[in-house]
Design a protein around this motif. Structure first.
Motif, short mmCIF file in Angstrom:
data_model
loop_
_atom_site.label_atom_id
_atom_site.label_comp_id
_atom_site.label_asym_id
_atom_site.label_seq_id
_atom_site.Cartn_x
_atom_site.Cartn_y
_atom_site.Cartn_z
N GLN A 1 19.16 -12.05 80.19
CA GLN A 1 19.91 -12.86 81.14
C GLN A 1 20.09 -14.29 80.68
O GLN A 1 21.15 -14.88 80.87
N ALA A 2 19.04 -14.86 80.06
CA ALA A 2 19.14 -16.30 79.77
C ALA A 2 18.30 -16.74 78.58
O ALA A 2 17.83 -17.88 78.55
N GLU A 3 18.12 -15.87 77.58
CA GLU A 3 17.32 -16.29 76.42
C GLU A 3 18.12 -17.27 75.56
O GLU A 3 19.34 -17.30 75.59
N THR A 4 17.42 -18.05 74.77
CA THR A 4 18.03 -19.13 74.00
C THR A 4 18.87 -18.60 72.85
O THR A 4 18.39 -17.78 72.05
N ALA A 5 20.11 -19.07 72.77
CA ALA A 5 20.99 -18.66 71.66
C ALA A 5 20.37 -19.03 70.33
O ALA A 5 19.84 -20.12 70.15
N GLY A 6 20.42 -18.08 69.39
CA GLY A 6 19.86 -18.31 68.06
C GLY A 6 18.37 -18.10 67.98
O GLY A 6 17.81 -18.08 66.88
N ASN B 1 3.16 0.50 63.87
CA ASN B 1 3.39 0.16 65.29
C ASN B 1 3.77 -1.30 65.48
O ASN B 1 3.49 -1.91 66.51
N GLU B 2 4.48 -1.87 64.47
CA GLU B 2 4.88 -3.28 64.54
C GLU B 2 6.26 -3.49 63.94
O GLU B 2 6.67 -2.76 63.03
N VAL B 3 6.96 -4.49 64.47
CA VAL B 3 8.18 -4.99 63.83
C VAL B 3 8.04 -6.50 63.70
O VAL B 3 7.24 -7.13 64.41
N ASP B 4 8.80 -7.07 62.80
CA ASP B 4 8.70 -8.50 62.54
C ASP B 4 9.31 -9.30 63.68
O ASP B 4 10.37 -8.96 64.22
N ALA B 5 8.64 -10.37 64.05
CA ALA B 5 9.09 -11.22 65.16
C ALA B 5 10.30 -12.06 64.76
O ALA B 5 10.57 -12.27 63.58
N ILE B 6 11.00 -12.55 65.77
CA ILE B 6 12.11 -13.48 65.57
C ILE B 6 11.52 -14.88 65.46
O ILE B 6 10.75 -15.31 66.34
N SER B 7 11.86 -15.59 64.43
CA SER B 7 11.32 -16.94 64.23
C SER B 7 11.69 -17.84 65.40
O SER B 7 12.85 -17.95 65.79
#
Length: 238
Positions: free
Chosen positions: A151-156, A202-208
């Motif tokens: 709904q409102a996460e930060t662009a980029g 059981n993991e994926v890389d996070a978004i910086s």
């Protein structure tokens, strides 16, 4: 009537307010069915997207009926409640109920003779709600695909959960660990497999720069899927 009088002004203003209100009410009522139909088609589109079928909103109805072979409404003990329409469950409202009265929608797809189990997700990101779907392969462990929205996460930053590169990182990850225990899939910046070649960690890389949103994705996957384990155990033992 004197058009320069206050009475004329009041009558004219009153007539205009009534006329505009009528037009707006008529327009809103006329568009209600169209809006509901668009929401329904978009939901079908997102469900199909989780199993890799990417279609336009207008195409979604026909292909949904082609690939989705069952819609189940489950209780928290894995029983099927035939009195509740799975498709009509509003997850945003449902998750506010007590766990014992919630119903958990499950969509079963058949694509190229392969069965997939599609589960709706909903949780919290940094600023507001995040949601989506996760599809499991026939082993009810391996992820076929996901679709996420917010709904409102930060662009980029947090909004990157909707990008293909992030969603594709979940493909073939497992929700059970090597001991067969349910752990979900964690979005973690300490992941030592940034290319996602290890599908058993059981993991994926996070978004910086989007740790809280990533934690929200991890939490909603684990919290939602946990409610389906009893049903999966039931059908595994049939």
């Amino acid at each position: 009537m004197n058009r320069d009088s206050n009475r004329h002004t009041y009558i004219f203003a009153g007539v205009m307010v009534i006329a505009i209100a009528f037009v707006l009410s008529f327009t809103s009522e006329s568009l209600k069915n169209l809006k509901a139909d668009n929401i329904k088609k978009e939901k079908m589109q997102n469900i199909l997207s989780a199993v890799g079928i990417n279609v336009t909103r207008d195409q979604s109805g026909d292909l949904y009926n082609q690939y989705i072979i069952d819609e189940l409404s489950l209780t928290n003990i894995g029983e099927i409640d035939t009195t509740v329409s799975a498709f009509n469950i509003n997850l945003a409202l449902e998750i506010k109920k007590d766990i014992n009265t919630q119903r958990f929608p499950l969509y079963i797809a058949n694509v190229d003779d392969n069965r997939y189990y599609i589960i709706p997700l909903r949780g919290n990101g940094l600023w507001n709600a995040i949601w989506g779907y996760i599809a499991l392969k026939g082993d009810r462990n391996t992820i076929k695909g996901v679709s996420f929205d917010h709904q409102a996460e930060t662009a980029g930053l947090g909004a990157e959960i909707t990008e293909d590169w992030f969603m594709n990182s979940f493909i073939d990850e497992k929700i059970l660990n090597n001991d067969g225990e349910f752990v979900g899939v964690g979005v973690t910046k300490t992941n030592n497999d940034p290319e996602n070649t290890d599908k058993d960690d059981n993991e994926v890389d996070a978004i910086s720069g989007a740790t809280i949103t990533g934690d929200g994705v991890s939490d909603m996957i684990k919290e939602r899927l946990e409610n389906y384990l009893q049903f999966f155990n039931n059908i595994a033992n049939e």
